[in-house]
Motif scaffolding. Structure first.
Motif, PDB file in Angstrom:
ATOM      1  N   PHE A 277       0.180  -1.219   0.107  1.00 15.32           N
ATOM      2  CA  PHE A 277       0.084   0.084  -0.101  1.00 15.32           C
ATOM      3  C   PHE A 277       1.494   1.694  -0.020  1.00 15.32           C
ATOM      4  CE2 PHE A 277       1.146  -0.602   4.278  1.00 15.32           C
ATOM      5  CZ  PHE A 277       1.207   0.852   4.987  1.00 15.32           C
ATOM      6  N   GLY A 278       0.178   2.145  -0.192  1.00 15.95           N
ATOM      7  CA  GLY A 278       0.911   3.991  -0.186  1.00 15.95           C
ATOM      8  C   GLY A 278       0.308   4.700  -1.028  1.00 15.95           C
ATOM      9  N   PRO A 279       0.285   5.802  -0.645  1.00 15.61           N
ATOM     10  CA  PRO A 279      -0.343   7.293  -1.108  1.00 15.61           C
ATOM     11  C   PRO A 279       0.618   7.300  -2.455  1.00 15.61           C
ATOM     12  CG  PRO A 279       0.806   7.655   0.311  1.00 15.61           C
ATOM     13  CD  PRO A 279       1.241   6.382   0.903  1.00 15.61           C
ATOM     14  N   ASP A 280      -0.601   7.776  -3.710  1.00 14.12           N
ATOM     15  CA  ASP A 280      -0.042   8.083  -5.274  1.00 14.12           C
ATOM     16  C   ASP A 280      -1.015   8.524  -5.747  1.00 14.12           C
ATOM     17  OD1 ASP A 280       2.614   7.882  -5.017  1.00 14.12           O
ATOM     18  OD2 ASP A 280       2.238   5.532  -5.354  1.00 14.12           O
ATOM     19  N   ASP A 281      -1.296  10.382  -5.819  1.00 15.99           N
ATOM     20  CA  ASP A 281      -2.324  10.658  -7.009  1.00 15.99           C
ATOM     21  C   ASP A 281      -1.940  10.057  -8.055  1.00 15.99           C
ATOM     22  OD1 ASP A 281      -3.942  13.374  -7.292  1.00 15.99           O
ATOM     23  OD2 ASP A 281      -2.332  13.064  -8.846  1.00 15.99           O
ATOM     24  N   PHE A 282      -3.711   9.795  -8.289  1.00 14.76           N
ATOM     25  CA  PHE A 282      -4.427   9.592  -9.295  1.00 14.76           C
ATOM     26  C   PHE A 282      -4.082   9.967 -10.842  1.00 14.76           C
ATOM     27  CE2 PHE A 282      -7.120   8.789 -13.831  1.00 14.76           C
ATOM     28  CZ  PHE A 282      -7.790   7.531 -13.114  1.00 14.76           C
ATOM     29  N   PHE A 283      -3.033  10.461 -11.089  1.00 13.17           N
ATOM     30  CA  PHE A 283      -2.950  10.803 -11.854  1.00 13.17           C
ATOM     31  C   PHE A 283      -1.758  10.642 -11.565  1.00 13.17           C
ATOM     32  CE2 PHE A 283      -6.210  13.493 -11.097  1.00 13.17           C
ATOM     33  CZ  PHE A 283      -7.132  13.021 -12.690  1.00 13.17           C
ATOM     34  N   GLU A 284      -0.523  10.599 -10.939  1.00 13.96           N
ATOM     35  CA  GLU A 284       0.567   9.715 -11.406  1.00 13.96           C
ATOM     36  C   GLU A 284       1.211   8.222 -10.964  1.00 13.96           C
ATOM     37  OE1 GLU A 284       2.528  12.536 -11.667  1.00 13.96           O
ATOM     38  OE2 GLU A 284       1.293  14.131 -11.240  1.00 13.96           O
ATOM     39  N   ILE A 285      -0.049   7.515 -11.200  1.00 13.60           N
ATOM     40  CA  ILE A 285       0.206   5.945 -11.081  1.00 13.60           C
ATOM     41  C   ILE A 285       0.792   6.198 -12.522  1.00 13.60           C
ATOM     42  CG2 ILE A 285      -0.492   4.139  -9.937  1.00 13.60           C
ATOM     43  CD1 ILE A 285      -2.688   5.522  -8.315  1.00 13.60           C
ATOM     44  N   PRO A 286       1.783   5.263 -12.815  1.00 10.15           N
ATOM     45  CA  PRO A 286       1.501   4.408 -14.153  1.00 10.15           C
ATOM     46  C   PRO A 286       1.211   2.914 -14.221  1.00 10.15           C
ATOM     47  CG  PRO A 286       4.104   4.945 -12.421  1.00 10.15           C
ATOM     48  CD  PRO A 286       2.585   5.545 -12.061  1.00 10.15           C
ATOM     49  N   ASP A 287       1.317   2.450 -15.205  1.00  8.17           N
ATOM     50  CA  ASP A 287       0.311   1.632 -15.756  1.00  8.17           C
ATOM     51  C   ASP A 287       1.729  -0.162 -14.859  1.00  8.17           C
ATOM     52  OD1 ASP A 287      -1.047   1.972 -17.167  1.00  8.17           O
ATOM     53  OD2 ASP A 287      -0.606   1.590 -18.992  1.00  8.17           O
ATOM     54  N   ASP A 288       2.271   0.336 -14.562  1.00 11.64           N
ATOM     55  CA  ASP A 288       2.898  -0.938 -13.582  1.00 11.64           C
ATOM     56  C   ASP A 288       2.430  -0.566 -12.434  1.00 11.64           C
ATOM     57  OD1 ASP A 288       4.865   1.569 -13.377  1.00 11.64           O
ATOM     58  OD2 ASP A 288       6.798   0.736 -14.049  1.00 11.64           O
ATOM     59  N   GLU A 289       2.535   0.283 -12.111  1.00 17.02           N
ATOM     60  CA  GLU A 289       2.582   0.434 -10.638  1.00 17.02           C
ATOM     61  C   GLU A 289       0.669  -0.257  -9.874  1.00 17.02           C
ATOM     62  OE1 GLU A 289       3.521   1.581  -6.364  1.00 17.02           O
ATOM     63  OE2 GLU A 289       4.658   0.840  -7.886  1.00 17.02           O
ATOM     64  N   TRP A 290      -0.425   0.240 -10.623  1.00 16.83           N
ATOM     65  CA  TRP A 290      -1.427  -0.863 -11.765  1.00 16.83           C
ATOM     66  C   TRP A 290      -1.018  -1.814 -11.214  1.00 16.83           C
ATOM     67  CZ3 TRP A 290      -6.140   1.807 -10.929  1.00 16.83           C
ATOM     68  CH2 TRP A 290      -6.511   2.783 -10.541  1.00 16.83           C
ATOM     69  N   MET A 291      -0.198  -2.974 -11.566  1.00 17.18           N
ATOM     70  CA  MET A 291      -0.357  -3.868 -12.093  1.00 17.18           C
ATOM     71  C   MET A 291       0.422  -4.431 -11.097  1.00 17.18           C
ATOM     72  SD  MET A 291      -2.246  -4.632 -14.922  1.00 17.18           S
ATOM     73  CE  MET A 291      -1.195  -6.661 -14.473  1.00 17.18           C
ATOM     74  N   ARG A 292       1.597  -3.652 -10.216  1.00 15.78           N
ATOM     75  CA  ARG A 292       2.058  -4.568  -9.381  1.00 15.78           C
ATOM     76  C   ARG A 292       1.554  -4.939  -8.524  1.00 15.78           C
ATOM     77  NH1 ARG A 292       5.171  -2.692  -4.764  1.00 15.78           N
ATOM     78  NH2 ARG A 292       4.612  -0.334  -5.030  1.00 15.78           N
ATOM     79  N   PHE A 293       0.767  -3.827  -7.440  1.00 12.39           N
ATOM     80  CA  PHE A 293      -0.584  -3.423  -6.715  1.00 12.39           C
ATOM     81  C   PHE A 293      -1.500  -5.212  -6.730  1.00 12.39           C
ATOM     82  CE2 PHE A 293       0.847   0.204  -4.590  1.00 12.39           C
ATOM     83  CZ  PHE A 293       0.356   0.505  -3.685  1.00 12.39           C
ATOM     84  N   TYR A 294      -1.768  -4.557  -8.043  1.00  7.69           N
ATOM     85  CA  TYR A 294      -2.939  -5.883  -8.639  1.00  7.69           C
ATOM     86  C   TYR A 294      -2.001  -7.014  -8.430  1.00  7.69           C
ATOM     87  CZ  TYR A 294      -6.453  -7.953 -11.101  1.00  7.69           C
ATOM     88  OH  TYR A 294      -7.305  -9.405 -10.502  1.00  7.69           O
ATOM     89  N   GLU A 295      -0.603  -7.836  -8.600  1.00 13.65           N
ATOM     90  CA  GLU A 295      -0.120  -9.098  -9.249  1.00 13.65           C
ATOM     91  C   GLU A 295      -0.210  -9.128  -7.153  1.00 13.65           C
ATOM     92  OE1 GLU A 295       1.179 -11.494 -10.863  1.00 13.65           O
ATOM     93  OE2 GLU A 295       1.055  -9.733 -12.352  1.00 13.65           O
ATOM     94  N   VAL A 296       0.811  -8.233  -6.002  1.00 14.41           N
ATOM     95  CA  VAL A 296       0.421  -8.903  -4.798  1.00 14.41           C
ATOM     96  C   VAL A 296      -1.061  -8.436  -4.218  1.00 14.41           C
ATOM     97  CG1 VAL A 296       1.826  -8.024  -3.145  1.00 14.41           C
ATOM     98  CG2 VAL A 296       3.258  -7.509  -4.933  1.00 14.41           C
ATOM     99  N   ASN A 297      -1.257  -8.274  -4.133  1.00 15.07           N
ATOM    100  CA  ASN A 297      -2.614  -7.793  -3.152  1.00 15.07           C
ATOM    101  C   ASN A 297      -4.375  -8.893  -4.051  1.00 15.07           C
ATOM    102  OD1 ASN A 297      -0.897  -5.801  -2.787  1.00 15.07           O
ATOM    103  ND2 ASN A 297      -2.838  -4.714  -2.814  1.00 15.07           N
ATOM    104  N   VAL A 298      -3.924  -9.132  -5.505  1.00 16.95           N
ATOM    105  CA  VAL A 298      -5.295 -10.048  -6.084  1.00 16.95           C
ATOM    106  C   VAL A 298      -4.316 -11.255  -5.698  1.00 16.95           C
ATOM    107  CG1 VAL A 298      -7.025 -10.088  -7.265  1.00 16.95           C
ATOM    108  CG2 VAL A 298      -6.552  -7.971  -6.263  1.00 16.95           C
ATOM    109  N   LEU A 299      -4.093 -11.155  -6.588  1.00 15.66           N
ATOM    110  CA  LEU A 299      -3.490 -12.675  -7.851  1.00 15.66           C
ATOM    111  C   LEU A 299      -2.638 -13.685  -7.583  1.00 15.66           C
ATOM    112  CD1 LEU A 299      -3.124 -11.023 -11.325  1.00 15.66           C
ATOM    113  CD2 LEU A 299      -4.885 -12.806 -10.920  1.00 15.66           C
ATOM    114  N   SER A 300      -2.035 -12.668  -5.792  1.00 12.98           N
ATOM    115  CA  SER A 300      -1.459 -13.747  -5.533  1.00 12.98           C
ATOM    116  C   SER A 300      -2.077 -14.561  -4.393  1.00 12.98           C
ATOM    117  CB  SER A 300      -0.262 -13.145  -4.178  1.00 12.98           C
ATOM    118  OG  SER A 300      -1.216 -12.508  -3.282  1.00 12.98           O
ATOM    119  N   GLY A 301      -3.281 -14.085  -4.261  1.00  6.88           N
ATOM    120  CA  GLY A 301      -4.191 -14.835  -3.657  1.00  6.88           C
ATOM    121  C   GLY A 301      -5.136 -15.798  -4.681  1.00  6.88           C
ATOM    122  N   VAL A 302      -5.200 -15.361  -5.483  1.00  2.64           N
ATOM    123  CA  VAL A 302      -6.069 -16.573  -6.828  1.00  2.64           C
ATOM    124  C   VAL A 302      -5.320 -17.318  -6.892  1.00  2.64           C
ATOM    125  CG1 VAL A 302      -6.325 -16.178  -9.212  1.00  2.64           C
ATOM    126  CG2 VAL A 302      -7.424 -14.367  -7.686  1.00  2.64           C
TER     127      VAL A 302
END
Length: 263
Positions: free
Chosen positions: A93-118
């Motif tokens: 987790f960590g704060p970031d402004d929506f307009f400053e979050i690149p695609d790879d950071e969205w994917m990192r959060f999704y891979e760790v927080n969601v896909l690991s459990g899946v």
């Protein structure tokens, strides 16, 4: 209520600190054997040694793996092809402004927080079904419902975890395997301590005082008006893993201090 998990083996991801470590300890106290996980070999070795010393009559081991990758999840599965309890706690987790979050950071959060459990649940749920008993818990957050404007990517992943837990519970209907999500509010984890430490030092406050000020400013709907302890969250997770929680499945179990303003 006496929770007894003797004879059960639990895997707790992201468990070298914070809520994951508190959960591992709670499960050990209840009699389970536990596999801890982290990305650093030294951290995993240190925690395994500490837990073995504290609970000498329990079985404790560790798997070092980055669960933000398919290879990391495979490493856990290779080390332990089956388990009775799976706590999908690994997360970032960590704060970031929506307009400053690149695609790879969205994917990192999704891979760790969601896909690991899946990925882990897809394997372990099958052996649990074969055994006729199992517990899967996804660590969600009050941010799943109360999406923070400065952590939209984080909130998105926690909403996903809650949805997956609900859907998987339905998929495993009648099997003896329960699936739930646990939704902490602000919790005094290592990450939150680090976040609060500068404010506490600058203004001559204790961490607890800084935590109360943070909650009042950033989570004004909190009913307890403070940061929860790691153990308060871990207690809910351990309960969800118990025999006593056999009729609790598909639930979003809140330990949010009343932050989510609904009944």
């Amino acid at each position: 209520m006496q929770i007894d998990l003797s004879g059960k083996h639990a895997i707790v991801t992201g468990s070298t600190k914070g809520i994951g470590l508190g959960t591992a300890e709670g499960l050990l106290f209840a009699g389970a054997s536990v596999t801890v996980n982290g990305r650093s070999q030294s951290d995993v070795d240190e925690i395994v040694a500490k837990l073995q010393t504290k609970y000498p009559d329990r079985e404790v081991d560790g798997v070092t793996a980055d669960l933000g990758t398919a290879e990391g999840c495979d490493a856990v599965i290779t080390a332990h092809p089956s388990c009775d309890i799976l706590v999908n706690n690994a997360g970032v987790f960590g704060p970031d402004d929506f307009f400053e979050i690149p695609d790879d950071e969205w994917m990192r959060f999704y891979e760790v927080n969601v896909l690991s459990g899946v990925r882990l649940s897809r394997v372990y749920a099958k052996s649990m079904m074969d055994a006729g008993w199992g517990r899967i818990v996804f660590l969600s957050s009050e941010s799943a419902f109360n999406i923070p404007s400065d952590m939209i990517h984080y909130g998105m992943t926690k909403t996903a975890c809650t949805a997956i837990a609900r859907g998987l519970a339905k998929r495993l209907s009648g099997t003896g395997v329960t699936v739930n999500s646990v939704l902490p509010g602000p919790t005094m984890s290592d990450g939150v301590k680090d976040m609060l430490r500068d404010d506490a030092k600058k203004n001559g406050k204790s961490l607890e005082e800084a935590g109360k000020d943070f909650v009042k400013e950033n989570r004004p709907s909190s009913i307890i008006e403070r940061v929860a302890s790691v153990d308060e969250v871990a207690n809910m997770i351990v309960y969800a893993c118990s025999n006593q929680a056999s009729a609790t499945t598909g639930a979003a179990l809140r330990v949010d201090g009343g932050v989510v303003d609904s009944i």
